[in-house]
Design a protein around this motif. Structure first.
Motif, PDB file in Angstrom:
ATOM      1  N   ALA A 174      28.600  54.173 -63.184  1.00 57.32           N
ATOM      2  CA  ALA A 174      27.801  54.756 -62.095  1.00 57.32           C
ATOM      3  C   ALA A 174      28.692  55.133 -60.917  1.00 57.32           C
ATOM      4  CB  ALA A 174      26.726  53.778 -61.651  1.00 57.32           C
ATOM      5  N   ARG A 175      28.516  56.358 -60.417  1.00 51.75           N
ATOM      6  CA  ARG A 175      29.179  56.788 -59.179  1.00 51.75           C
ATOM      7  C   ARG A 175      28.246  56.540 -57.996  1.00 51.75           C
ATOM      8  NH1 ARG A 175      34.071  58.183 -58.013  1.00 51.75           N
ATOM      9  NH2 ARG A 175      33.629  60.197 -57.147  1.00 51.75           N
ATOM     10  N   MET A 176      26.943  56.423 -58.295  1.00 54.35           N
ATOM     11  CA  MET A 176      25.958  56.037 -57.288  1.00 54.35           C
ATOM     12  C   MET A 176      24.991  55.068 -57.942  1.00 54.35           C
ATOM     13  SD  MET A 176      23.403  58.272 -54.928  1.00 54.35           S
ATOM     14  CE  MET A 176      22.800  57.521 -53.438  1.00 54.35           C
ATOM     15  N   CYS A 177      24.665  54.017 -57.186  1.00 54.24           N
ATOM     16  CA  CYS A 177      23.740  52.993 -57.658  1.00 54.24           C
ATOM     17  C   CYS A 177      22.633  52.868 -56.628  1.00 54.24           C
ATOM     18  CB  CYS A 177      24.489  51.665 -57.806  1.00 54.24           C
ATOM     19  SG  CYS A 177      23.433  50.278 -58.259  1.00 54.24           S
ATOM     20  N   MET A 178      21.382  52.850 -57.079  1.00 56.95           N
ATOM     21  CA  MET A 178      20.241  52.686 -56.169  1.00 56.95           C
ATOM     22  C   MET A 178      19.341  51.582 -56.705  1.00 56.95           C
ATOM     23  SD  MET A 178      19.339  56.606 -55.201  1.00 56.95           S
ATOM     24  CE  MET A 178      19.808  57.385 -56.738  1.00 56.95           C
ATOM     25  N   ARG A 179      18.981  50.634 -55.835  1.00 59.58           N
ATOM     26  CA  ARG A 179      18.054  49.561 -56.206  1.00 59.58           C
ATOM     27  C   ARG A 179      16.765  49.774 -55.424  1.00 59.58           C
ATOM     28  NH1 ARG A 179      20.419  43.789 -56.136  1.00 59.58           N
ATOM     29  NH2 ARG A 179      20.695  44.300 -53.942  1.00 59.58           N
ATOM     30  N   LEU A 180      15.692  50.075 -56.147  1.00 57.11           N
ATOM     31  CA  LEU A 180      14.406  50.391 -55.530  1.00 57.11           C
ATOM     32  C   LEU A 180      13.760  49.171 -54.879  1.00 57.11           C
ATOM     33  CD1 LEU A 180      12.966  52.712 -58.336  1.00 57.11           C
ATOM     34  CD2 LEU A 180      14.307  53.353 -56.313  1.00 57.11           C
ATOM     35  N   SER A 181      13.921  47.989 -55.466  1.00 55.62           N
ATOM     36  CA  SER A 181      13.244  46.791 -54.946  1.00 55.62           C
ATOM     37  C   SER A 181      13.735  46.386 -53.560  1.00 55.62           C
ATOM     38  CB  SER A 181      13.414  45.616 -55.914  1.00 55.62           C
ATOM     39  OG  SER A 181      14.787  45.277 -56.029  1.00 55.62           O
TER      40      SER A 181
ATOM     41  N   VAL B 289      19.368  56.048 -66.010  1.00 62.94           N
ATOM     42  CA  VAL B 289      20.727  56.559 -65.803  1.00 62.94           C
ATOM     43  C   VAL B 289      20.652  58.076 -65.926  1.00 62.94           C
ATOM     44  CG1 VAL B 289      23.102  56.546 -66.650  1.00 62.94           C
ATOM     45  CG2 VAL B 289      21.748  54.438 -66.724  1.00 62.94           C
ATOM     46  N   PHE B 290      21.135  58.765 -64.897  1.00 64.79           N
ATOM     47  CA  PHE B 290      21.030  60.223 -64.815  1.00 64.79           C
ATOM     48  C   PHE B 290      22.391  60.816 -64.455  1.00 64.79           C
ATOM     49  CE2 PHE B 290      17.201  58.095 -63.295  1.00 64.79           C
ATOM     50  CZ  PHE B 290      16.241  58.583 -64.165  1.00 64.79           C
ATOM     51  N   LYS B 291      22.484  62.119 -64.539  1.00 64.20           N
ATOM     52  CA  LYS B 291      23.696  62.821 -64.107  1.00 64.20           C
ATOM     53  C   LYS B 291      23.332  63.809 -63.008  1.00 64.20           C
ATOM     54  CE  LYS B 291      26.602  62.213 -68.047  1.00 64.20           C
ATOM     55  NZ  LYS B 291      27.572  62.776 -68.935  1.00 64.20           N
ATOM     56  N   VAL B 292      24.232  63.951 -62.047  1.00 62.22           N
ATOM     57  CA  VAL B 292      24.023  64.922 -60.975  1.00 62.22           C
ATOM     58  C   VAL B 292      23.977  66.303 -61.606  1.00 62.22           C
ATOM     59  CG1 VAL B 292      25.028  65.982 -58.910  1.00 62.22           C
ATOM     60  CG2 VAL B 292      25.156  63.496 -59.229  1.00 62.22           C
ATOM     61  N   ALA B 293      22.879  67.037 -61.358  1.00 58.44           N
ATOM     62  CA  ALA B 293      22.729  68.392 -61.895  1.00 58.44           C
ATOM     63  C   ALA B 293      23.365  69.410 -60.955  1.00 58.44           C
ATOM     64  CB  ALA B 293      21.255  68.709 -62.099  1.00 58.44           C
ATOM     65  N   PHE B 294      23.000  69.339 -59.679  1.00 52.57           N
ATOM     66  CA  PHE B 294      23.571  70.229 -58.671  1.00 52.57           C
ATOM     67  C   PHE B 294      23.316  69.652 -57.294  1.00 52.57           C
ATOM     68  CE2 PHE B 294      19.211  71.616 -59.013  1.00 52.57           C
ATOM     69  CZ  PHE B 294      18.854  72.052 -57.747  1.00 52.57           C
ATOM     70  N   LYS B 295      23.954  70.231 -56.304  1.00 54.92           N
ATOM     71  CA  LYS B 295      23.747  69.774 -54.933  1.00 54.92           C
ATOM     72  C   LYS B 295      23.775  70.965 -53.992  1.00 54.92           C
ATOM     73  CE  LYS B 295      28.558  68.497 -54.002  1.00 54.92           C
ATOM     74  NZ  LYS B 295      29.427  67.400 -53.573  1.00 54.92           N
ATOM     75  N   ARG B 296      23.027  70.837 -52.898  1.00 54.67           N
ATOM     76  CA  ARG B 296      22.956  71.901 -51.880  1.00 54.67           C
ATOM     77  C   ARG B 296      22.990  71.244 -50.502  1.00 54.67           C
ATOM     78  NH1 ARG B 296      23.585  74.170 -55.863  1.00 54.67           N
ATOM     79  NH2 ARG B 296      22.537  75.939 -56.792  1.00 54.67           N
ATOM     80  N   GLU B 297      23.841  71.756 -49.640  1.00 57.05           N
ATOM     81  CA  GLU B 297      23.936  71.215 -48.284  1.00 57.05           C
ATOM     82  C   GLU B 297      22.638  71.439 -47.517  1.00 57.05           C
ATOM     83  OE1 GLU B 297      26.647  71.741 -44.276  1.00 57.05           O
ATOM     84  OE2 GLU B 297      27.505  72.318 -46.189  1.00 57.05           O
TER      85      GLU B 297
ATOM     86  N   GLU C 238      22.717  55.852 -61.222  1.00 57.30           N
ATOM     87  CA  GLU C 238      21.892  54.833 -61.870  1.00 57.30           C
ATOM     88  C   GLU C 238      20.856  54.320 -60.866  1.00 57.30           C
ATOM     89  OE1 GLU C 238      22.357  50.712 -64.452  1.00 57.30           O
ATOM     90  OE2 GLU C 238      24.123  51.933 -64.027  1.00 57.30           O
ATOM     91  N   VAL C 239      19.594  54.296 -61.306  1.00 60.25           N
ATOM     92  CA  VAL C 239      18.487  53.801 -60.491  1.00 60.25           C
ATOM     93  C   VAL C 239      17.934  52.572 -61.202  1.00 60.25           C
ATOM     94  CG1 VAL C 239      16.246  54.346 -59.480  1.00 60.25           C
ATOM     95  CG2 VAL C 239      17.957  56.163 -59.764  1.00 60.25           C
ATOM     96  N   VAL C 240      17.923  51.440 -60.479  1.00 60.31           N
ATOM     97  CA  VAL C 240      17.376  50.194 -61.035  1.00 60.31           C
ATOM     98  C   VAL C 240      16.213  49.723 -60.168  1.00 60.31           C
ATOM     99  CG1 VAL C 240      19.583  49.513 -62.073  1.00 60.31           C
ATOM    100  CG2 VAL C 240      19.025  48.720 -59.775  1.00 60.31           C
TER     101      VAL C 240
END
Length: 169
Positions: A62-69, A101-109, A166-168
């Motif tokens: 994971a390059r980014m990890c997010m914990r929802l709880s 677990v996902f992959k970055v599709a695109f990004k926009r400023e 990754e979102v947990v």
């Protein structure tokens, strides 16, 4: 003559005393006092205990990890935290942000959401129409990850298309 000798003796003694005191003050000025406690308030004193490392609950890829709880996110490099935790909010009931677990599709400023007619500054899309972006973290979203301005910009600048998010729970 007797007064002259006394004056000379007094001036020599005074000069010697002043010299000794000056030398003592100069040496005392360069001496470093011991801190009250190790790692205390003295600047430059190293801490005895190193700060505890920050761990995120995601895998090493994971390059980014997010914990929802706990509404927290981290930026990662080979399993080590490089930024965070930073506060987030996520989808409200009926619009839950899915874990996975996902992959970055695109990004926009500067992205404009036509679905919600709202700006999405520093948007990083990782699961269809779900993205990280600036938003009020006090409120839940329609599935996106809302972040503080600093957190959203750091995320935008750090992640690239193809990076693992990754979102947990």
């Amino acid at each position: 003559m007797k007064n002259n000798k006394r004056f000379r003796n007094w001036s020599v003694r005074s000069a010697m005393l002043v010299s000794a005191v000056s030398a003592g003050l100069l040496m005392a000025g360069t001496a470093q006092a011991e801190p009250l406690w190790p790692g205390g308030p003295d600047i430059g004193t190293p801490a005895i205990v190193a700060p505890a490392p920050v761990y995120a609950p995601c895998g090493e890829t994971a390059r980014m990890c997010m914990r929802l709880s706990t509404n927290e996110a981290w930026l990662m490099d080979n399993g080590k935290v490089t930024y965070g935790p930073t506060p987030i909010s996520h989808g409200r009931p009926g619009y839950e942000t899915p874990p996975g677990v996902f992959k970055v599709a695109f990004k926009r400023e500067d992205f404009w959401s036509t679905m919600h007619n709202a700006p999405m500054k520093w948007a990083v899309f990782f699961n269809g129409d779900i993205a990280t972006h600036i938003g009020p973290i006090e409120e839940q979203s329609h599935g996106c990850i809302r972040m503080t301005p600093d957190g959203a910009e750091a995320t935008y600048r750090y992640l690239s298309p193809g990076d693992v998010v990754e979102v947990v729970r």
